[in-house]
Design a protein around this motif. Structure first.
Motif, mmCIF file in Angstrom:
data_model
loop_
_atom_site.group_PDB
_atom_site.id
_atom_site.type_symbol
_atom_site.label_atom_id
_atom_site.label_comp_id
_atom_site.label_asym_id
_atom_site.label_seq_id
_atom_site.Cartn_x
_atom_site.Cartn_y
_atom_site.Cartn_z
ATOM 1 N N UNK A 394 0.853 -1.183 0.000
ATOM 2 C CA UNK A 394 0.000 0.000 0.000
ATOM 3 C C UNK A 394 0.892 1.236 0.000
ATOM 4 N N UNK A 395 1.165 1.746 -1.194
ATOM 5 C CA UNK A 395 2.067 2.893 -1.338
ATOM 6 C C UNK A 395 1.238 4.187 -1.420
ATOM 7 N N UNK A 396 1.744 5.273 -0.847
ATOM 8 C CA UNK A 396 1.007 6.547 -0.872
ATOM 9 C C UNK A 396 1.001 7.176 -2.263
ATOM 10 N N UNK A 397 -0.208 7.486 -2.768
ATOM 11 C CA UNK A 397 -0.379 8.094 -4.083
ATOM 12 C C UNK A 397 -1.080 9.433 -3.907
ATOM 13 N N UNK A 433 9.533 8.215 3.388
ATOM 14 C CA UNK A 433 9.159 7.096 2.526
ATOM 15 C C UNK A 433 8.808 7.589 1.121
ATOM 16 N N UNK A 434 9.053 6.781 0.105
ATOM 17 C CA UNK A 434 8.715 7.176 -1.263
ATOM 18 C C UNK A 434 7.205 7.363 -1.422
ATOM 19 N N UNK A 435 6.816 8.336 -2.209
ATOM 20 C CA UNK A 435 5.410 8.516 -2.541
ATOM 21 C C UNK A 435 5.289 8.866 -4.022
ATOM 22 N N UNK A 457 11.723 18.430 -0.561
ATOM 23 C CA UNK A 457 11.059 17.131 -0.527
ATOM 24 C C UNK A 457 11.464 16.370 -1.786
ATOM 25 N N UNK A 458 12.351 15.379 -1.616
ATOM 26 C CA UNK A 458 12.938 14.697 -2.779
ATOM 27 C C UNK A 458 12.510 13.234 -2.907
#
Length: 486
Positions: A394-397, A433-435, A457-458
């Motif tokens: 469940x990755x943030x989109x 965390x990656x988004x 924010x990278x």
């Protein structure tokens, strides 16, 4: 067809006694008008760069006689002042206008002869109190067309909330005045009268505009919700004011320029076309605190760009996004463009009042890289790769489309952080965390990514191709569900 900078002559109507050309600028969704009869020309709501109008009149062996303004525009800086200076033609406003420069303030019903034609002033307040519609009559005195400014659009009417502070009225007060203007001045005209509005779909001056840019009044009486014959004033006020989004921050600044004056476009170009070497560019950016604005294609920006630069590409909705996101028209700007597009960028910035361009990077981004300067990139993946990731975790989109686009359909569990109001959501983006960020087609998401990276924010990943490719990939999306009314 004549090519103007990002402008297209969309309608060219010729009769023996008249010529009407609509010069439609897609980036601004704005229509200016060139009317010629027997060697006399009227220009209505001209763009900031005026040389094309002067050249056009010379080609017709004609002289610009009048420059008509429908109102003090908020979404762009008109070329009326420069055009008057260059041609000697007077500027004409409708009743209640109070510019800081010489102009004819016409009376309601006043008529202006133009060759074999007549242009009649119809004062139609409501969008603003000085808003005026110009009625064009043919050589026989028959009503031919109206140039309705922001009073009447195709499918909509002008929003009544932009001038409320200046008029010391509420938006409801102005909406009621607009109702009367439409019913008393425009709707009684014959159905075959042609409607030439100042804006089309995509403009922030309305909310339900049609994609067409010319129509008959009779069809608008059938199609336009605001022109329903059985509509009460109370219903009109409610429907016209419902769902209005906050106007872009630059709107009042453009009104001020249109009302009080501005520098000639030639001065803006002379200053803005200063070419900087990479070292000079870096020094100028630091010394002036200028925003580095990269206007190349988003795919090029993703592959490499100057650190902390902001992307807003010329090949998208450039000027409105500049206005919405930079806001302060006095903010110094230094450009990174494709070779040969420097002047175009400066002109299109000036159309929305951003006159503080100080120069551009000579040799474009490749010169920066060749000089051994540091540069940044954006991680971008295709939608099919996002599908694989979402099938495992469940990755943030984050969806940066407008709220209405999001409500229509969106990725399951995606958050809506509209680009227009991105600053409001800065605290919501993950810090480590990656988004994943997407828009409709890939343009707005890169703008959002550039802003986020400029704020430090990278850990973001752009979805190339946006929602269009997301749907093709089979990623689960929601269907629109109408909110339950309690």
């Amino acid at each position: 067809m004549r090519t103007w900078v990002n402008a297209e002559i969309n309608k060219n109507i010729k009769f023996r006694e008249m010529k009407i050309e609509q010069i439609y600028t897609g980036c601004l969704a704005q229509g200016a008008y060139y009317i010629e009869s027997k060697g006399e020309v009227a220009i209505i709501d001209p763009l900031r760069e005026v040389e094309p109008y002067i050249k056009r009149a010379k080609e017709d062996n004609a002289k610009v006689k009048y420059i008509f303004e429908t109102h003090f525009h908020a979404d762009f800086v008109s070329g009326h002042i420069t055009l008057s200076k260059e041609t000697g033609a007077p500027i004409v406003f409708g009743p209640l206008a109070n510019p800081s420069y010489d102009a004819i303030i016409a009376e309601d019903g006043q008529e202006f002869p133009l060759g074999e034609l007549t242009i009649k002033v119809l004062h139609t307040p409501g969008h603003t109190m000085e808003s005026t519609t110009y009625l064009l009559k043919d050589k026989n005195g028959k009503d031919h067309a109206i140039f309705s400014g922001d009073t009447l659009f195709l499918g909509d009417v002008g929003r009544p909330d932009l001038a409320q502070k200046a008029a010391n009225m509420t938006q409801e007060d102005l909406a009621g005045i607009l109702f009367d203007s439409l019913r008393n001045k425009i709707m009684p005209l014959n159905d075959e009268v042609i409607v030439y509005p100042a804006h089309g779909a995509g403009s922030a001056c309305g909310k339900n505009m049609m994609k067409e840019t010319v129509d008959t009044l009779g069809n608008q009486k059938k199609m336009n919700y605001a022109l329903r014959a059985d509509m009460t004033k109370e219903e009109f006020i409610r429907e016209v004011t419902d769902g209005l989004l906050p106007p872009p921050q630059y709107f009042p600044l453009n009104v001020k320029m249109n009302k009080e004056g501005y520098a000639d476009i030639g001065e803006i170009l002379e200053k803005g076309t200063t070419a900087f070497s990479p070292d000079e560019f870096e020094e100028a950016a630091n010394a002036t605190n200028a925003i580095i604005l990269d206007v190349r294609h988003q795919n090029d920006f993703v592959k490499g760009h100057i650190p902390r630069s902001i992307f807003i590409g010329l090949d998208g909705g450039f000027a409105p996004w500049v206005g919405a996101l930079i806001a302060d028209v006095e903010q110094p700007i230094i450009l990174v463009t494709d070779k040969g597009r420097e002047e175009e960028a400066i002109i299109r910035l000036s159309r929305v009042g951003f006159d503080a361009t100080i120069g551009y990077l000579k040799g474009s981004f490749s010169a920066w890289k060749d000089a051994g300067k540091d540069y940044d990139t954006i991680t971008s993946i295709p939608a099919k790769e996002l599908k694989t990731i979402l099938s495992k975790e469940k990755a943030p989109v984050y969806d940066v489309r407008k709220e209405t686009e999001y409500q229509s359909e969106h990725v399951l569990d995606a958050e809506n952080t509209p680009l227009d109001y991105l600053n409001r959501y800065m605290a919501e983006f993950p810090k480590k965390e990656p988004f994943y960020v997407h828009c409709a087609g890939g343009y707005r998401s890169v703008i959002a990514a550039s802003i986020l990276k400029s704020r430090g924010i990278h850990n973001l990943i752009d979805i190339a191709g946006g929602f269009a490719d997301i749907k093709k990939s089979g990623i689960p999306v929601t269907d629109y569900v109408c909110p339950t009314t309690l």
